[in-house]
Scaffold this motif. Structure first.
Motif, PDB file in Angstrom:
ATOM      1  N   TYR A  73       0.851  -1.191   0.000  1.00  0.00           N
ATOM      2  CA  TYR A  73       0.000   0.000   0.000  1.00  0.00           C
ATOM      3  C   TYR A  73       0.888   1.243   0.000  1.00  0.00           C
ATOM      4  O   TYR A  73       1.582   1.525   0.974  1.00  0.00           O
ATOM      5  CB  TYR A  73      -0.922   0.021   1.224  1.00  0.00           C
ATOM      6  N   ASN A  74       0.942   1.940  -1.128  1.00  0.00           N
ATOM      7  CA  ASN A  74       1.659   3.220  -1.246  1.00  0.00           C
ATOM      8  C   ASN A  74       3.105   3.141  -0.754  1.00  0.00           C
ATOM      9  O   ASN A  74       3.532   3.879   0.138  1.00  0.00           O
ATOM     10  CB  ASN A  74       0.901   4.321  -0.490  1.00  0.00           C
ATOM     11  N   VAL A  75       3.871   2.228  -1.383  1.00  0.00           N
ATOM     12  CA  VAL A  75       5.275   2.049  -0.999  1.00  0.00           C
ATOM     13  C   VAL A  75       6.167   2.026  -2.240  1.00  0.00           C
ATOM     14  O   VAL A  75       7.120   1.250  -2.325  1.00  0.00           O
ATOM     15  CB  VAL A  75       5.469   0.752  -0.179  1.00  0.00           C
ATOM     16  N   GLU A  76       5.872   2.859  -3.217  1.00  0.00           N
ATOM     17  CA  GLU A  76       6.587   2.802  -4.478  1.00  0.00           C
ATOM     18  C   GLU A  76       8.092   3.034  -4.323  1.00  0.00           C
ATOM     19  O   GLU A  76       8.884   2.567  -5.150  1.00  0.00           O
ATOM     20  CB  GLU A  76       6.007   3.813  -5.479  1.00  0.00           C
ATOM     21  N   GLN A  77       8.512   3.719  -3.261  1.00  0.00           N
ATOM     22  CA  GLN A  77       9.937   3.969  -3.050  1.00  0.00           C
ATOM     23  C   GLN A  77      10.685   2.730  -2.567  1.00  0.00           C
ATOM     24  O   GLN A  77      11.906   2.653  -2.712  1.00  0.00           O
ATOM     25  CB  GLN A  77      10.130   5.096  -2.038  1.00  0.00           C
ATOM     26  N   PHE A  78       9.972   1.767  -1.986  1.00  0.00           N
ATOM     27  CA  PHE A  78      10.639   0.666  -1.299  1.00  0.00           C
ATOM     28  C   PHE A  78      10.293  -0.723  -1.824  1.00  0.00           C
ATOM     29  O   PHE A  78      11.038  -1.668  -1.594  1.00  0.00           O
ATOM     30  CB  PHE A  78      10.283   0.697   0.195  1.00  0.00           C
ATOM     31  N   VAL A  79       9.155  -0.879  -2.495  1.00  0.00           N
ATOM     32  CA  VAL A  79       8.630  -2.221  -2.748  1.00  0.00           C
ATOM     33  C   VAL A  79       9.531  -3.045  -3.670  1.00  0.00           C
ATOM     34  O   VAL A  79       9.640  -4.273  -3.503  1.00  0.00           O
ATOM     35  CB  VAL A  79       7.186  -2.141  -3.298  1.00  0.00           C
ATOM     36  N   LYS A  80      10.207  -2.427  -4.613  1.00  0.00           N
ATOM     37  CA  LYS A  80      11.095  -3.175  -5.511  1.00  0.00           C
ATOM     38  C   LYS A  80      12.202  -3.857  -4.712  1.00  0.00           C
ATOM     39  O   LYS A  80      12.483  -5.048  -4.905  1.00  0.00           O
ATOM     40  CB  LYS A  80      11.690  -2.248  -6.564  1.00  0.00           C
ATOM     41  N   SER A  81      12.801  -3.121  -3.794  1.00  0.00           N
ATOM     42  CA  SER A  81      13.876  -3.695  -2.981  1.00  0.00           C
ATOM     43  C   SER A  81      13.353  -4.788  -2.068  1.00  0.00           C
ATOM     44  O   SER A  81      14.030  -5.801  -1.843  1.00  0.00           O
ATOM     45  CB  SER A  81      14.549  -2.594  -2.144  1.00  0.00           C
ATOM     46  N   SER A 112       8.785 -18.700  14.856  1.00  0.00           N
ATOM     47  CA  SER A 112      10.226 -18.448  14.851  1.00  0.00           C
ATOM     48  C   SER A 112      10.449 -17.028  14.348  1.00  0.00           C
ATOM     49  O   SER A 112       9.922 -16.634  13.309  1.00  0.00           O
ATOM     50  CB  SER A 112      10.924 -19.457  13.931  1.00  0.00           C
ATOM     51  N   PHE A 113      11.224 -16.249  15.111  1.00  0.00           N
ATOM     52  CA  PHE A 113      11.513 -14.879  14.673  1.00  0.00           C
ATOM     53  C   PHE A 113      13.012 -14.639  14.723  1.00  0.00           C
ATOM     54  O   PHE A 113      13.774 -15.479  15.239  1.00  0.00           O
ATOM     55  CB  PHE A 113      10.769 -13.851  15.536  1.00  0.00           C
ATOM     56  N   SER A 114      13.453 -13.537  14.188  1.00  0.00           N
ATOM     57  CA  SER A 114      14.876 -13.203  14.194  1.00  0.00           C
ATOM     58  C   SER A 114      15.083 -11.832  14.828  1.00  0.00           C
ATOM     59  O   SER A 114      14.150 -11.034  14.942  1.00  0.00           O
ATOM     60  CB  SER A 114      15.428 -13.176  12.765  1.00  0.00           C
ATOM     61  N   ARG A 115      16.306 -11.594  15.230  1.00  0.00           N
ATOM     62  CA  ARG A 115      16.670 -10.225  15.555  1.00  0.00           C
ATOM     63  C   ARG A 115      16.558  -9.364  14.296  1.00  0.00           C
ATOM     64  O   ARG A 115      16.568  -9.872  13.179  1.00  0.00           O
ATOM     65  CB  ARG A 115      18.103 -10.168  16.099  1.00  0.00           C
ATOM     66  N   SER A 116      16.467  -8.064  14.508  1.00  0.00           N
ATOM     67  CA  SER A 116      16.335  -7.143  13.383  1.00  0.00           C
ATOM     68  C   SER A 116      17.424  -6.086  13.448  1.00  0.00           C
ATOM     69  O   SER A 116      17.803  -5.627  14.529  1.00  0.00           O
ATOM     70  CB  SER A 116      14.962  -6.459  13.394  1.00  0.00           C
ATOM     71  N   SER A 117      17.902  -5.719  12.280  1.00  0.00           N
ATOM     72  CA  SER A 117      18.851  -4.617  12.137  1.00  0.00           C
ATOM     73  C   SER A 117      18.099  -3.412  11.602  1.00  0.00           C
ATOM     74  O   SER A 117      17.301  -3.530  10.666  1.00  0.00           O
ATOM     75  CB  SER A 117      19.969  -5.009  11.165  1.00  0.00           C
ATOM     76  N   PHE A 118      18.326  -2.250  12.192  1.00  0.00           N
ATOM     77  CA  PHE A 118      17.655  -1.038  11.728  1.00  0.00           C
ATOM     78  C   PHE A 118      18.344  -0.486  10.487  1.00  0.00           C
ATOM     79  O   PHE A 118      19.575  -0.451  10.399  1.00  0.00           O
ATOM     80  CB  PHE A 118      17.662   0.033  12.828  1.00  0.00           C
ATOM     81  N   ILE A 119      17.535  -0.063   9.532  1.00  0.00           N
ATOM     82  CA  ILE A 119      18.035   0.703   8.386  1.00  0.00           C
ATOM     83  C   ILE A 119      17.289   2.029   8.347  1.00  0.00           C
ATOM     84  O   ILE A 119      16.171   2.138   8.849  1.00  0.00           O
ATOM     85  CB  ILE A 119      17.863  -0.056   7.056  1.00  0.00           C
ATOM     86  N   ASP A 120      17.924   3.045   7.779  1.00  0.00           N
ATOM     87  CA  ASP A 120      17.272   4.348   7.734  1.00  0.00           C
ATOM     88  C   ASP A 120      16.357   4.440   6.518  1.00  0.00           C
ATOM     89  O   ASP A 120      16.159   3.462   5.782  1.00  0.00           O
ATOM     90  CB  ASP A 120      18.296   5.489   7.772  1.00  0.00           C
ATOM     91  N   TYR A 121      15.804   5.611   6.302  1.00  0.00           N
ATOM     92  CA  TYR A 121      14.817   5.807   5.235  1.00  0.00           C
ATOM     93  C   TYR A 121      15.385   5.477   3.866  1.00  0.00           C
ATOM     94  O   TYR A 121      14.684   4.981   2.986  1.00  0.00           O
ATOM     95  CB  TYR A 121      14.334   7.255   5.280  1.00  0.00           C
ATOM     96  N   GLN A 122      16.698   5.711   3.687  1.00  0.00           N
ATOM     97  CA  GLN A 122      17.344   5.437   2.403  1.00  0.00           C
ATOM     98  C   GLN A 122      17.851   4.002   2.303  1.00  0.00           C
ATOM     99  O   GLN A 122      18.421   3.616   1.285  1.00  0.00           O
ATOM    100  CB  GLN A 122      18.516   6.407   2.182  1.00  0.00           C
ATOM    101  N   GLY A 123      17.668   3.197   3.360  1.00  0.00           N
ATOM    102  CA  GLY A 123      18.109   1.811   3.330  1.00  0.00           C
ATOM    103  C   GLY A 123      19.514   1.592   3.846  1.00  0.00           C
ATOM    104  O   GLY A 123      20.059   0.492   3.716  1.00  0.00           O
ATOM    105  N   LYS A 124      20.111   2.601   4.471  1.00  0.00           N
ATOM    106  CA  LYS A 124      21.470   2.492   5.002  1.00  0.00           C
ATOM    107  C   LYS A 124      21.431   1.874   6.398  1.00  0.00           C
ATOM    108  O   LYS A 124      20.627   2.255   7.242  1.00  0.00           O
ATOM    109  CB  LYS A 124      22.117   3.873   5.051  1.00  0.00           C
ATOM    110  N   PHE A 125      22.333   0.923   6.642  1.00  0.00           N
ATOM    111  CA  PHE A 125      22.430   0.331   7.972  1.00  0.00           C
ATOM    112  C   PHE A 125      22.979   1.353   8.960  1.00  0.00           C
ATOM    113  O   PHE A 125      23.904   2.106   8.642  1.00  0.00           O
ATOM    114  CB  PHE A 125      23.338  -0.903   7.939  1.00  0.00           C
ATOM    115  N   ILE A 126      22.401   1.358  10.155  1.00  0.00           N
ATOM    116  CA  ILE A 126      22.824   2.361  11.146  1.00  0.00           C
ATOM    117  C   ILE A 126      23.460   1.712  12.375  1.00  0.00           C
ATOM    118  O   ILE A 126      23.620   2.354  13.406  1.00  0.00           O
ATOM    119  CB  ILE A 126      21.641   3.250  11.565  1.00  0.00           C
ATOM    120  N   ASP A 127      23.845   0.428  12.257  1.00  0.00           N
ATOM    121  CA  ASP A 127      24.539  -0.281  13.342  1.00  0.00           C
ATOM    122  C   ASP A 127      23.771  -0.214  14.656  1.00  0.00           C
ATOM    123  O   ASP A 127      24.338   0.089  15.719  1.00  0.00           O
ATOM    124  CB  ASP A 127      25.957   0.268  13.522  1.00  0.00           C
ATOM    125  N   PHE A 128      22.503  -0.480  14.569  1.00  0.00           N
ATOM    126  CA  PHE A 128      21.639  -0.495  15.745  1.00  0.00           C
ATOM    127  C   PHE A 128      20.660  -1.643  15.553  1.00  0.00           C
ATOM    128  O   PHE A 128      20.178  -1.867  14.435  1.00  0.00           O
ATOM    129  CB  PHE A 128      20.900   0.846  15.865  1.00  0.00           C
TER     130      PHE A 128
END
Length: 352
Positions: free
Chosen positions: A12-20, A116-132
């Motif tokens: 739903y309205n995610v044209e910036q991200f859905v391809k990735s 079953s779940f996993s830990r998650s790594s945060f990425i910013d709005y542009q998809g860059k990892f922020i080591d958090f």
């Protein structure tokens, strides 16, 4: 041959991200899956992008006639799914290429584990990892812990057995179409924790996590404090429903859960730069449950310091302090992940 895993992706309205997001699913090392893209009738170009992938026989698009929300889109995906396991990914998040493979191994080795779940790594709005990272408890998760801390963390982290999700299936009294539901479509927020809580509180299935950060959770760009209040109202609605199916649990843990939720929202207010709201939410958390400072001293104290610092210190000064603090916490998180058996090579590969 039927796919072993059904991956459900509401769009739903995610044209910036859905391809990735789609590409991160199609690049999985485990390939016996179907990807069910549920079109929830947005008004941008998301579906035009999705249609670029229909040449892949694993990709299927299911269309809603009208916008129904995230819970309904997940339900639609589940109803159309064929797999023994059902995985969820939100269309603005990403997966590590080995995510499905590692969850299949985990579930095959542990027949009592239903989620079953996993830990998650945060990425910013542009998809860059922020080591958090999201660093939840991974084992011995009971309903009380899930209510208070939500270790699953986000909607792109879990892979669930079909038999588990069938055990919480229900027929909504007000449904015109009389479809079975798994997520409660009356919720526009908190629908995921409400679902996980029903699994923990009403079934014998175990919930366990993997130490690897296999989910890449995108932080929203900006935000409004008013949205935090809506999120809190939705959480309270979830609590009200839970009183019906887990009254003893709520009687014993509701106050603590409320304190943890308000503390979480205070941290969200910090993230969007609203120090005033952060302080108010933190104070409400302490009023609701002062005991959280004893049970999670470090996280509660750092939230308090960050909230008051952001409220008092000029923005430029707080940003500098926050960067140093976040880097320090990120280092501690990586050390803990390493102690849990995750190799440094894996951590490096996850960023490629």
């Amino acid at each position: 041959m039927s796919p072993r895993i059904s991956v459900v992706m509401p769009v739903y309205n995610v044209e910036q991200f859905v391809k990735s997001a789609i590409e991160s699913v199609l690049k999985q090392t485990y390939d016996n899956f179907e990807l069910l893209i549920v079109d929830d009738r947005g008004d941008d170009n998301s579906m035009q992008i999705c249609k670029q992938f229909i040449g892949d026989p694993r990709v299927h698009i299911i269309r809603h006639q009208t916008n129904k929300g995230l819970a309904a889109a997940r339900n639609t995906g589940i109803r159309h799914s064929l797999g023994e396991f059902v995985a969820f990914i939100d269309s603005d998040d990403l997966w590590h290429p080995e995510k499905l493979q590692r969850h299949v191994v985990h579930l095959d080795k542990n027949p009592n584990v239903g989620l079953s779940f996993s830990r998650s790594s945060f990425i910013d709005y542009q998809g860059k990892f922020i080591d958090f990272y999201q660093m939840p408890k991974l084992f011995d998760i009971d309903a009380a812990h899930l209510l208070c801390r939500n270790p699953v963390g986000n909607g792109s982290a879990p892979v669930i057995r079909r038999s588990t999700i069938n055990d919480i299936r229900f027929q909504p009294a007000s449904s015109k179409n009389r479809h079975s539901c798994y997520f409660d479509e009356n919720f526009r927020q908190s629908e995921d924790i409400e679902c996980w809580l029903r699994i923990a509180a009403t079934t014998s299935w175990e919930i366990e996590g993997l130490p690897e950060p296999l989910t890449y959770y995108r932080l929203n760009h900006g935000g409004l404090s008013a949205n935090l209040e809506k999120q809190y109202a939705s959480w309270e609605k979830m609590i009200e429903k839970a009183r019906g199916f887990a009254p003893k649990l709520l009687k014993q843990h509701e106050e603590s859960a409320r304190g943890f939720q308000l503390r979480y929202l205070s941290r969200q207010a910090i993230r969007i730069g609203d120090g005033s709201a952060a302080v108010k939410l933190f104070n409400r958390a302490m009023k609701a449950s002062p005991s959280i400072i004893r049970s999670e001293t470090f996280k509660t104290v750092t939230t308090m310091i960050a909230a008051y610092a952001q409220w008092i210190i000029p923005a430029w000064g707080y940003i500098a302090i926050e960067a140093v603090g976040q880097k320090f916490i990120g280092i501690l998180q990586k050390l803990r992940i390493s102690r849990d058996g995750v190799s440094s090579e894996f951590m490096q590969q996850s960023k490629l």
